[in-house]
Write a protein that holds these residues in place. Structure first.
Motif: not given
Length: 600
Positions: A464-465, A470-471, A493-496, A528-529
């Motif tokens: 899935v990663i 997102l590896t 972080s919030v994004g992580e 964007r990510a």
């Protein structure tokens, strides 16, 4: 409902106790055997005064010349009997205590598990209308109050009354006159204790309420520590906690005051009965034909009465504490489960799901309608954005789609299957919601992702990663998938945290993906990510995005506009902009704000 939980009417203690025992079947397991063991312990205690009386009257005699003769053979025999009885009684007491502790722990485990499970079955409305501190206190502190009683008080209530009954039976056999004297001295305690019991139970109920309030405010102040410091409202937060602490203190003082009264009253009347029995017995010894052994035996019997009487304060204290705890737990378990699910329900197809919302309305129990006559048809595989002002009902619709609550009117269907008829396992596998701030548990990244699908292997997680590209991000973390995320994901972080929530949702491979604006609280680069990850995750699925930022709406296939709980506009972005309605005004304001920020 919240007010009802905080200010209940005081039920009868016995009725509450019976309901509590019914809610704790583990305590009833082998209860008859425990009672028999308790009776054996009581018999062991009563046998000692009997042996003393027999020894004095039968083994010690006075000869005609006035000398005292002791039949040592009889003394040894009676002492041996007493020793054996005491040893057997002590062993039985240990076994009974171990049995009660084992059953008590099993009961507390079961009660806490059932309470915890019930909290998670409650509707969204119940969680909105009651504080998290209340639920936390019910599952922890209130259950623990019951535990203390079950491990000690229940056996005491078995042994104590048996000792009292046995004492009066044996005492009546020795001297019915002295029995009446002892009864008369004890009788005033009955009405006094009955009145005191009701007031004590009310005091314990206030104590449990104050604990709930304190836990709620302390939890609020601790979890919101960042906000408290950032806004400099530490004194205000401390004042709220101090107020709750003071209320808990005063409630505790009142509770202990009643305990002290009960203990002192029991001790007083126990001593009074001993003095009365001795004085009257010596005074009327010849008239009533009392032997020395009988009088001494009666004194020891009265002393046995003093033990359960002296324990009455602590036993009653534990009992009232347990009853108050049971009241709170029963109030929680009595809260109706609005969302009733059938494990044998229908299964949803493992593909993109069509959504049909027909005349749906929803309101919380104590508030106005949140959704009004909402009807929608969303074809399978459509990417829709739900927009509207704050409080217009967007997030409520998303929660209804996840069946965190049921509509108060109307029906929601997924691919032709009414949502209420879907089996829970199928619903959980087919629907995933990613909120604004993805909640992470204090464990490894791997275990947080694995929550997306029960039984997922490391290979499934890696696949899935990789599919979400997102590896590299995972590999860049300190310990990769074994990285500890901290409480609520505080090490990330919030994004992580949002990336983890998206991976977790992708692992389930849902047919319906609900995004409560997963990029609203991150910087442009992370935005964007996340947007790219969401685009990959959305492929082949029906996606419902709660759009707080209209960039999400611009990219959607279809936009649904809410206003005051109603659907007021539906269409593509270009159509709605030209329409110059609510969406057109929201979009124009958003574009203007974006341009101003760019100039800055």
């Amino acid at each position: 409902m919240a007010e009802a939980l905080d200010t209940p009417e005081i039920e009868g203690a016995w009725a509450l106790f019976k309901r509590g025992m019914q809610a704790s079947p583990e305590l009833r397991n082998g209860l008859s055997a425990t009672i028999i063991m308790g009776v054996a312990v009581a018999v062991g205690r009563i046998s000692i005064p009997i042996v003393i009386q027999r020894t004095i009257d039968r083994a010690i005699t006075t000869a005609a010349d006035g000398t005292t003769q002791v039949d040592m053979g009889r003394v040894v025999m009676l002492a041996s009997i007493a020793t054996c009885v005491v040893l057997v009684s002590s062993v039985v007491a240990v076994l009974a205590r171990r049995r009660m502790i084992r059953n008590a722990e099993a009961a507390i485990y079961g009660l806490r598990t059932r309470a915890f499970a019930h909290v998670h079955k409650l509707s969204l409305a119940d969680h909105v209308e009651n504080s998290s501190g209340m639920f936390l206190t019910r599952v922890t502190s209130d259950v623990q109050a019951i535990s203390r009683f079950c491990e000690w008080g229940l056996l005491t209530w078995t042994v104590g009354p048996t000792v009292v009954l046995g004492v009066f039976v044996v005492m009546a056999f020795y001297s019915w006159q002295l029995t009446i004297v002892v009864l008369i001295t004890f009788l005033p305690t009955v009405p006094f204790m009955k009145v005191l019991q009701r007031r004590q139970l009310a005091a314990y109920d206030r104590l449990r309420n104050s604990v709930t309030k304190l836990v709620g405010r302390a939890n609020e102040a601790i979890t919101g520590a960042g906000t408290v410091r950032a806004y400099g409202v530490g004194e205000r937060a401390a004042a709220r906690v101090s107020e709750a602490t003071e209320e808990r203190y005063q409630a505790g003082i009142r509770r202990n005051r009643f305990m002290a009264i009960v203990f002192s009253v029991g001790d007083f009347f126990g001593s009074l009965s001993l003095a009365a029995a001795f004085a009257v017995g010596v005074w009327q010894r010849d008239n009533w034909g009392l032997t020395g052994g009988t009088l001494v035996g009666v004194m020891f019997l009265v002393t046995l009465l003093n033990e359960p009487t002296g324990e009455l304060g602590e036993t009653t204290d534990r009992t009232q504490e347990a009853i108050a705890g049971w009241r709170k737990i029963l109030e929680l378990l009595d809260m109706p489960v609005d969302v009733v699910e059938d494990d044998a329900g229908q299964s949803l197809p493992r593909q993109a799901l069509a959504i049909d919302v027909d005349g749906v309305e929803f309101s919380y129990r104590t508030g106005p309608a949140v959704l009004r006559d909402v009807s929608l048809h969303i074809p399978a595989g459509t990417n829709i954005a739900v927009v509207g002002e704050t409080g217009s009902g967007k997030t409520t619709l998303a929660k209804l789609l996840c069946r965190l609550a049921d509509p108060t009117a109307g029906e929601i269907s997924l691919s032709g299957v009414p949502l209420e008829d879907v089996a829970p396992a199928s619903r959980l596998a087919s629907i995933r919601m990613v909120p604004q701030d993805g909640f992470l548990f204090d464990t490894s990244l791997r275990e947080n992702i694995r929550l997306g699908r029960d039984g997922a292997t490391d290979q499934d997680i890696a696949a899935v990663i990789e599919s979400l590209e997102l590896t590299a991000w995972v590999g860049g973390l300190q310990d990769g998938l074994d990285t500890q995320v901290g409480s609520r994901g505080s090490y990330l972080s919030v994004g992580e945290r949002q990336l983890v929530a998206l991976i977790r949702a992708a692992l389930a491979d849902p047919g319906l993906l609900i995004l409560d604006e997963a990029t609203s609280s991150v910087d442009p680069e992370t935005d964007r990510a996340l947007t790219e990850t969401i685009a990959r995750l959305s492929t082949g699925r029906t996606v419902v995005s709660i759009a707080h930022r209209l960039a999400t709406a611009e990219a959607a296939d279809l936009i649904v506009v809410f206003d005051r709980g109603r659907v007021v506009e539906i269409g593509a972005h270009d159509e709605l902009v030209k329409l110059d309605g609510i969406y057109g005004r929201l979009h124009a304001a958003w574009v203007g704000n974006t341009q101003r920020q760019a100039l800055l």
